[in-house]
Design an enzyme around this catalytic site. Structure first.
Site, PDB file in Angstrom:
ATOM      1  CB  THR B 146      -0.975  -0.084   1.179  1.00 31.22           C
ATOM      2  OG1 THR B 146      -0.345  -0.033   2.438  1.00 31.22           O
ATOM      3  CG2 THR B 146      -2.100  -1.031   1.046  1.00 31.22           C
ATOM      4  CE  LYS B 168       0.757  -3.270   3.211  1.00 34.76           C
ATOM      5  NZ  LYS B 168      -0.227  -2.342   4.165  1.00 34.76           N
ATOM      6  CB  THR B 179       3.542  -5.959  12.605  1.00 35.58           C
ATOM      7  OG1 THR B 179       3.408  -7.501  12.266  1.00 35.58           O
ATOM      8  CG2 THR B 179       4.546  -5.911  13.614  1.00 35.58           C
ATOM      9  CD  GLU B 257       2.363   5.559   6.709  1.00 39.55           C
ATOM     10  OE1 GLU B 257       2.390   6.200   7.882  1.00 39.55           O
ATOM     11  OE2 GLU B 257       1.761   5.012   6.194  1.00 39.55           O
ATOM     12  CG  ASN B 381       0.253   8.741   8.640  1.00 40.45           C
ATOM     13  OD1 ASN B 381      -0.130   7.964   8.068  1.00 40.45           O
ATOM     14  ND2 ASN B 381       1.586   8.862   8.925  1.00 40.45           N
TER      15      ASN B 381
END
Lengths: 386, 386
Positions: B146, B168, B179, B257, B381
């Site tokens: 993703t 992933k 996770t 991220e 985010n």
């Protein structure tokens, strides 16, 4: 707000530059010539500042006459030297004010690690007793600031008495107890037997329900002194203290490092207050919820994630309702699609965001207070140098 | 890394675009013609994805033949329709592969809330049985991504057998269990009675010791299938599985991220492994520690704050030693000043940061894995749209 601040009778203040910081005020005193009823609550962090154990001792007899605060250096992880320095400040002030050392509650706030420049401080304290004034509450409030951008003061009238609160804090603030430095003063009569319960009840609903970055400071202190001059109904005083603590709590959250929105999460119709608080904190502390609020994104998926990760929560997905402001965004296990745009607009147009989670499993509720997570928070804390 | 990937015997793969995402691959299958020994661990989030309960049922007999994954939409908070859709995908695949539905473990990852475009998916699944290949493991790995920026695959030889892992995950990753999505396949012989213990031991030391943003995903799954073709010593297999899980865990943390540094916190000489893990997580999850690492600031004060806030920790401040890389920065309750510049340089010059906390209260240790907090995390985010 400073213009409308009322000062309770019997308290004198000082705030000055003493030489810990380069230029800004860094030393403050609050003093009452008469012995006050007093209570205090401290951080639960095991690596607490060296002034904290001295304060814990001082408060045992529920009697105080002074608060003394240094800012710029936290006096944390400074060992025996740090403890001795904190005691020297207390003893010097006791000498200047001609009161017992054990009637003084000391605090320090600022950088962790370095020793206080104790000789500079003690020299600078010469004659502080002569410089106290009823007019200097604001100077005291300025002297306790570190990364705060705003003075945090608030007063409330309760019967014939006055309740004044002065606070500092904008980062490293979380759950446990405490939060930051908060000094509360009143000229109301409060019995020593009742003062701790009054304080702890108000703290639970305000500072202990507040969370900026999940980190728990090493120096947090909330303390209350009353000079016992005006009789006030206990319930009225309790209500005023609740209100004052909540106002200061909201001011701190508003001034949180880098925050653009405050977030108020109310969990209602829950099986217990405790569960409502845990669920509320899980939401208000979630970095994904915080960044969604920052981005004005009605991302209710992150809210249900934060509810679901509370393993001990009694969750009935069919009954769960989530509101952003007045808009129901999730009900009957699905998005209320017609409210999506309204919710987005609500997030875009307001800087005080209310999230309501109706668990519909019981009758208890609790509200917690926090803020969003922004690039500026990272910038402030990534580039704050030790 | 893909060039050196070995594929265990007995497994076939598929990864393709089916129409959930606009263009990128969004549908993947792993298939074994023979029944495999199998185990799986799932998120503890109560708002788990609708495929999760189907997977929990499927794994009960410790036997699987296929994994099926859709990406782009998480199928979370989608109620009875969502559950039925997940079952339809499983049943369709069972029909295509001519295997029992209960031998298939399904997962979905992506945005929370919307329903899957089920008709598009079922139509796109026509003939998938004919398109499986031993050469398509990388396509499967791509299909489950993703916000990941990198394919995460790793293989290890253990005796005559091969162990392959595909994962992933880059955000909403934390403690509880899980996770993210992790698929582990081997042609080693593993008895059904032993497979769950093997998997859970490895997961505890890797994925359960990893934390990116303290949020716990609603869809996390780690699953292992073995086609039982090569006899391998149990200890050797356990060691290889540990190593594989740790490699994947480190790849996920590296791809977190916005992360610029990975952070590995080892708490040693502790009274128990459990306490070592709690202390390690408190450090690796602290926003103030994370931003300090980002800013290459050897701010040990934030590390002691994070240790001190673990109320249940057995802390002896006199014994505590903190190291950044090889440099002792805190010992005997004070900063080791001569190591400050070296520590700063260590943080500036490395992107895999090791923090060691020696409690010196016992003999147990544990390592946890995380990453720093950057403006980019907030940006990703704050502006990811639902």
């Amino acid at each position: 707000m400073e213009n409308t601040i009322a000062i309770p009778k019997g308290f004198y203040f000082l705030g000055k530059h003493i030489g810990i910081k380069k230029q800004k005020k860094d030393f403050g005193v609050v003093y009452s010539p008469e012995e006050c009823s007093a209570s205090a609550m401290f951080t639960k962090n095991q690596f607490c500042g060296e002034p904290i154990p001295i304060g814990r001792e001082a408060i045992k007899d529920k009697c105080l006459q002074a608060f003394v605060v240094t800012s710029g250096i936290a006096n944390v992880a400074t060992g025996a030297v740090g403890r001795a320095n904190a005691q020297k400040i207390v003893d010097k002030l006791a000498n200047e004010l001609e009161i017992p050392s054990q009637n003084i509650l000391p605090s320090s706030t600022g950088i962790i690690g370095p020793q206080l420049p104790i000789d500079t401080i003690l020299t600078g304290m010469d004659g502080v007793g002569d410089n106290l004034s009823r007019l200097n509450a604001k100077e005291f409030a300025e002297a306790i600031m570190t990364t705060d951008t705003k003075v945090k003061m608030h007063s409330i009238k309760v019967g014939g008495a006055t309740l004044l609160g002065i606070a500092k804090g904008s980062g490293m603030i979380e759950p446990n107890m405490a939060t930051m430095l908060v000094y509360l003063m009143s000229d109301a009569v409060v019995e020593k037997e009742e003062i701790h319960e009054l304080l702890s009840n108000s703290v639970e609903k305000s500072f202990n329900s507040m969370s900026i970055d999940t980190d728990t400071s090493t120096s947090d202190t909330v303390a209350l002194m009353t000079s016992n001059l005006y009789e006030v109904k206990k319930e009225a005083f309790a209500k005023a203290l609740d209100e004052l603590c909540l106002s200061l709590c909201k001011e701190i959250v508003k001034d949180a490092e880098g925050a653009k929105h405050t977030i108020e999460v109310t969990v209602t119709n829950c099986i217990s207050k405790k569960e409502a608080k845990i669920i509320g904190k899980s939401i208000v502390n979630s970095p994904l919820v915080k960044t969604a609020v920052y981005g004005a994104d009605p991302n209710w998926g992150r809210i249900i994630m934060a509810i679901g990760k509370v393993e001990e929560a009694h969750l009935d997905k069919d009954k769960l309702i989530i509101k952003l402001g007045e808009h129901i965004i999730f009900q009957n296990q699905q998005e209320i699609t017609e409210n999506f745009e309204k919710s987005k607009e609500y997030l875009q147009k307001n800087d005080e965001i209310k999230i309501t989670v109706m668990m519909n499993t019981g009758v208890e509720e609790h509200t917690v207070y926090g803020c969003d997570l922004t690039e500026e928070y990272v910038e402030i804390n990534g580039h704050y140098t030790t």
